[in-house]
Structure formats: C-alpha cells, structure tokens
Design an enzyme around this catalytic site. Structure first.
Site, mmCIF file in Angstrom:
data_model
loop_
_atom_site.group_PDB
_atom_site.id
_atom_site.type_symbol
_atom_site.label_atom_id
_atom_site.label_comp_id
_atom_site.label_asym_id
_atom_site.label_seq_id
_atom_site.Cartn_x
_atom_site.Cartn_y
_atom_site.Cartn_z
ATOM 1 N N GLU A 1 -11.277 0.716 -3.996
ATOM 2 C CA GLU A 1 -10.320 0.948 -2.784
ATOM 3 C C GLU A 1 -9.432 2.147 -2.936
ATOM 4 O O GLU A 1 -9.081 2.366 -4.134
ATOM 5 C CB GLU A 1 -10.066 -0.205 -2.009
ATOM 6 C CG GLU A 1 -9.304 -1.004 -2.648
ATOM 7 C CD GLU A 1 -9.110 -2.307 -1.614
ATOM 8 O OE1 GLU A 1 -9.554 -2.438 -0.688
ATOM 9 O OE2 GLU A 1 -8.402 -3.161 -2.409
ATOM 10 N N ASP B 1 0.760 -1.217 -0.097
ATOM 11 C CA ASP B 1 -0.039 0.104 0.045
ATOM 12 C C ASP B 1 0.920 1.419 -0.091
ATOM 13 O O ASP B 1 0.656 1.990 0.884
ATOM 14 C CB ASP B 1 -0.761 0.128 1.387
ATOM 15 C CG ASP B 1 -1.967 -1.328 1.102
ATOM 16 O OD1 ASP B 1 -2.183 -1.633 0.352
ATOM 17 O OD2 ASP B 1 -2.039 -1.691 2.644
#
Ligand SMILES: *[C@@H]1O[C@H](CO)[C@@H](O)[C@H](O)[C@H]1NC(C)=O
Ligand SMILES: *[C@@H]1O[C@H](CO)[C@@H](O)[C@H](O)[C@H]1NC(C)=O
Ligand SMILES: *[C@@H]1O[C@H](CO)[C@@H](O)[C@H](O)[C@H]1NC(C)=O
Length: 573
Positions: free
Chosen positions: A213, A38
């Site tokens: 997302e 991420d």
C-alpha cells in the site's frame, strides 16, 4: 492561530551527507507527535508542507508547514465542506485516509481515499478523489477517480508531462488480491487515459491479507522509484522500494529491501514500532530525507496512535538507504529533551482555533464559535456529530484542564451532561462531567460529577454529589482534569480555574484512573487507526436539550506538558 507545542521530544541527530561535507540537522522524533499518521510531504523551494490522515474528524486532512523540518505549524485543512468531506454516519477507522500531495503544472493536488464503512452488507468501496488548490489554503470540489482502492498518489512524469494515478487496489473483484495498480489519468475528469493495470505486488507473499500500500512515485536521475508500505500498519509494517527506467515499470525490487522496518529487531524490544508509509524528498541543498509513520510502543500499547517521524536518506548505487540502515530510535545524548510551553485557549475569537476538531460532517456549515456548546441529541457514543470539540493528545506526559462556564438559565437534569473526554472512538472513551444526579444515593435534584468509562465493550459509571453555593447554584471555576502519563490516565476536578495549575498546586480531587491501554485498543474485531484525543462535550443523550436547560460551555482550556522520558528499549519510567 495558536498551534500548540511541536514537541521537541527526544531524539537522534541525523547526519545528512552533503557532498563531502557532513552537514547535519538535529531532529527530535516524532516531528509531529500525536495522531498524525500516513504523512505525505511536498517541498516547494524552502518550504515544506506535510499532510496526514484525519479519519472521522472534521475538518479533514491537516496540512502542516515548516522551513526547518523540526518546527511545524498547522497551515490549513484541505477538506472543510460537506461535499469535500461527506462523513455522515461513518464508524471510527473509516473516513479520510492517507493523502498524497503534488504540485502539477503550478497547481497543488491532494489525493486521498474516503472509506465509508466496514459493513459487508453495505458493499461500499473506498473511493479515490483529489482536490486542487492555488495556495494550499482554498481547495476545489472533489474530482472522483475511476478506480477504487486506497492510498492514491499522483505523479507527473517530468519527461512527458503525463500524470499517473498509482494506488493500492484489488487485482480483480473476485480474488481480491491487493497490489499496486496504475493508469495515466485525466486530472480534470478522473478518468483513466491508459489501461488500468497491476504494476507491482511488493516483496511479501501475495495473499488475501497482504497489503502492498501507500505507493509514492518519484524520479531521481535516470530512474523512477516506486516506494510502498507493506505488512499492514501494525507490527509488520515496513517501507520497500523498486525502480524502473519508466514510470509504468517493469519494476526491479531493491536487493536491500526493506528500507525501513523496526519490527526486524523484534516487536517488544524497541519502543518505536510500525515504521512505514514513507514519502521521500530532497532539501534545497540536495540532501534526502523521508517522513513516515511509527508508533511509540508503551509496554504493548500506543495511546497516541501513529505519529510522524523523519529520517535521513543516503543514495548508494542508485538505491536509497534510510537512517544509515539502522533502527529508528527516540533518544540521542546529543539532543536535549525540550518540554513545550503550555497551550492555553480562552476561546476569545469568533472562530475556534484550527487545532480543534469536530466528529464527522456537521449539519450546519462552519464550526462553533467561542465555546458555548449547542448540545444536541447525540452523545460521544453515537456515529454522528455530538456537540463536542477535540484536540490531539500530543504528549505522553501532560495534563488537559478545562474550566466550565458558570451555568446560566437553568440546571442540568439527569439526562444532560457536560464534560471532558479522553476519547479514542465512539466505542472507547473515558469521560468526566457534570450531570443532574441520577442515583438514589446522590442528592437527587442536585448536581453530580460523574465518571463514565467505555472500554472493550464494557461500561462503568459512578457519580458523586457536587458542592453548591448557598443559593443552590454551581460554584464558579469548576475545572475538569485529565492527567495523562505513559501507562495511566487520571480524571478529577477542582474548584479553582486551571490558571494556576501545575502538578503541585491546586487541589484536584482525583476520582478515577485507568490504564492507557483503554485509549489504544478497540473491542474485538474492530480497528483503531486514530490516536487519543481530548474532548469537550455536552449532550442531551437522546433528547433535545431542554428549552429550560442551562447555557453550557467552557471558558478556558489549558494543557501543561511534562518531560517525556521514554527509553528506546522498553519503557524505563
Ligand atoms: C534488546 O535491547 C537491548 C538493549 O537494551 C539490546 O542490547 C538487544 O540486542 C536487543 N535484543 C534484540 C533481540 O534486538
Ligand atoms: C476485550 O474483551 C474480550 C472479550 O469480550 C477479551 O477476549 C479481550 O481480551 C479483551 N481485550 C482487552 C484488551 O482487554
Ligand atoms: C512525567 O512528568 C512528571 C512530572 O514532571 C515526572 O515526575 C515523570 O518522571 C514524567 N514521566 C516520564 C515518563 O517522563
């Protein structure tokens, strides 16, 4: 700070179109090998800062620094105190998720989610907050946001100076269809200043399991861009983008979505998989790049978890094109594969080096000093803070060797353990250590070296009596080894310190081996979002460390890295 090895793994040349000149920088992917998922990147002048998720580890959210996008050093951690990182009792795959970094009116902002549990009875929603910093080193207390959800992003519109919080959240608490939601936000209170609304659901059919997302807002020219991740973080993971002339939409989807999706070439053919969760940025020269997460798929398993990769971005007709529209590969004939130098830590300073992590929120502030462990009741299998420190496994071909301190002041009983672990979670870890012998066949009362494997809900335990000196004391220089290769790990021990270790010298007695899938899969119905770590631990295994128990710890850790020959299509080795 002795930051290990930024691996110059293998990899392609990135050509960055710079005006008419074909400038190029040579990047070897992954740029941050090992458990570094991420990625969120921020450029400040000629400096790049990159933050990644840390899940159940403490301190939380590492921030790396680079000036060339290839060599990264660990700059700081954003979350270091119990109020910034309240992780008591959390399971693996919960904890600190998916940061975003922004510089807003001269102050750094890092926003993220803490997920507390997966237990449906607990009914705890993932919570969003941000911390602020003048220097990316010292961080404020959390400011908790009104909305709940995951993957928050803070974007300040240069045209109005309004800041928007954009995140993945449910459309409502009944249907629970996830999408990208947004409001203008008050940075001091966390409250919404405009109606909180759903702004885009991405490009895939909206179902209860679809997950648009990782939103990242940016502005280039007259357009605002909303870059997101879709398909979940496994094989279907991808990056897609939409644009608008307003930061609040309406959003026009890129006709050439997805921007990045190695799964389009099949899930088994390409080694690099799960590409997505990207952040785009420009260089001081005006070239564009993206960082994103991906896995190296070793015949179906990725023991290092999700790593940080980089690719070049070009603009065509007001839309970005990642990596010239091609798949992300590891190897380039033009790029020699450099093997990093050894990592050695002799624990000389007062504080532990910053590349070492604890599990969850420790009860005492700060970190252990030196490496004398203070064992407690907890083991690596508890959802708590055992006396253990961990480093990320950063190469698919390496050795981790740890030399024990000679025991002082007593001997180990059958409950006490000290050892090293190839650790994925409280549910999956493979340990080699020393204990007071437990079995009838062992020389009861003496010391044994043991191996314990926890994999997919099963446990295997074996122990072997250790040689001792004539005075009954442990021999010095006892060193425990983990040899990690792409498909297999081995564990063993020797009586000479790791100083002279390479694969050829030092007689290591190898006691066991196990497939790397043990460090890449969770038991049924569980998640794995982290990657393999190497741990040093001691435990009372349910009992306080005996008053008469010995002092235990480690005097030296050495990691030796070998060539990583990983083919782009399947694994050749
Ligand atoms: C699989 O990889 C080979 C290269 O080894 C390539 O030629 C082939 O086109 C790939 N197949 C698919 C379905 O992508
Ligand atoms: C884990 O165990 C379950 C049975 O409990 C089995 O169905 C599954 O295939 C196993 N997974 C792996 C990766 O071995
Ligand atoms: C790992 O390193 C060893 C020792 O240098 C080497 O023989 C082996 O080929 C390497 N494996 C891979 C997959 O690169």
């Amino acid at each position: 700070m002795k930051l290990p090895l930024i691996l110059r793994a293998l990899l392609p040349l990135l050509y960055l179109a710079q005006g008419n000149q074909a400038a190029h920088i040579s990047i070897q992917n992954p740029i941050l090998p090992g458990f570094n998922p991420d990625p969120a990147i921020l450029r400040v002048g000629t400096d790049y800062y990159l933050a990644v998720s840390s899940f159940e580890y403490h301190p939380g959210i590492p921030i790396y620094h680079s000036t060339d996008l290839q060599t990264w050093t660990l700059h700081s951690h954003a979350l270091t105190t119990p109020t910034q990182l309240p992780l008591h009792g959390i399971p693996t795959a919960a904890g600190a998720w998916a940061p975003s970094l922004s510089l807003i009116n001269g102050t750094y902002h890092l926003t993220l989610t803490i997920r507390w549990t997966y237990d449906p009875i607990a009914k705890l929603w993932p919570r969003v907050f941000w911390v602020t910093s003048p220097d990316l080193k010292t961080w404020s207390e959390p400011i908790w946001a009104d909305p709940w959800g995951i993957d928050p992003d803070l974007f300040t519109d240069p045209a109005t100076n309004k800041t928007y919080l954009t995140l993945m959240a449910p459309n409502n608490n009944i249907d629970r269809l996830w999408g990208i939601s947004q409001c203008e936000v008050d940075l001091h209170t966390g409250s919404c200043l405009s109606p909180y609304r759903s702004i885009w659901n991405g490009t895939l059919p909206q179902t209860p399991s679809s997950r648009p997302e990782g939103p990242k807002l940016l502005k280039r020219g007259k357009y605002y861009y909303l870059l997101i991740a879709e398909g979940g973080t496994d094989e279907l993971h991808r990056a897609t983008i939409a644009r608008s002339t307003s930061p609040t939409g309406p959003w026009e989807s890129n006709p050439d979505n997805p921007l990045l999706y190695n799964g389009a070439y099949g899930f088994t053919n390409l080694t690099v998989q799960s590409t997505g969760h990207a952040t785009m940025f420009d260089t001081p020269e005006g070239d564009w790049c993206a960082v994103f997460l991906a896995r190296r798929n070793i015949d179906g398993f990725s023991p290092l978890g999700r790593e940080t990769f980089l690719c070049a971005v070009e603009w065509v007709g007001g839309w970005p094109v990642f990596n010239r529209g091609g798949p992300i590969l590891l190897n380039s004939e033009e790029n020699p594969k450099a093997v990093p130098g050894d990592f050695v830590d002799e624990f000389e300073g007062e504080a532990l080096g910053s590349s070492w992590y604890l599990l969850r929120t420790p009860y005492a502030e700060g970190r252990a000093s030196g490496l004398i462990l203070r064992p407690n009741v907890f083991s690596l299998s508890d959802r708590d803070t055992p006396a253990a420190v961990f480093r990320k496994q950063t190469s698919l071909n390496m050795t981790f060797a740890a030399t024990l301190l000679p025991f002082e002041g007593g001997s180990l009983g059958p409950r006490q353990t000290v050892g090293v672990s190839a650790y994925l979670s409280e549910l999956q870890h493979q340990d080699i250590g020393i204990t007071g012998c437990r079995t009838e066949t062992g020389n009861r009362g003496g010391l044994c070296v043991y191996v314990e494997m926890l994999n997919n809900g099963t446990r295997e335990y074996t122990e072997h009596p250790l040689r001792t000196r004539s005075n009954g004391k442990q021999e010095n220089g006892l060193t425990l080894y983990i040899r990690a290769a792409p498909h297999e790990y081995k564990m063993g021990y020797s009586y000479s310190s790791s100083k002279g270790y390479s694969d050829s010298h030092v007689e290591v007695t190898w006691l066991t081996s196990f497939p790397s899938s043990y460090l890449a899969t969770a038991p049924p119905d569980w998640f794995v979002f982290s990657g393999a770590m190497f741990g040093l631990f001691a435990s009372g295994n349910g009992e306080p460390w005996p008053v008469s128990g010995p002092r235990v710890g480690f005097e030296r850790v050495r990691e030796v890295y070998f060539e990583e020959r990983i083919a782009d299509y399947g694994l050749s080795a």
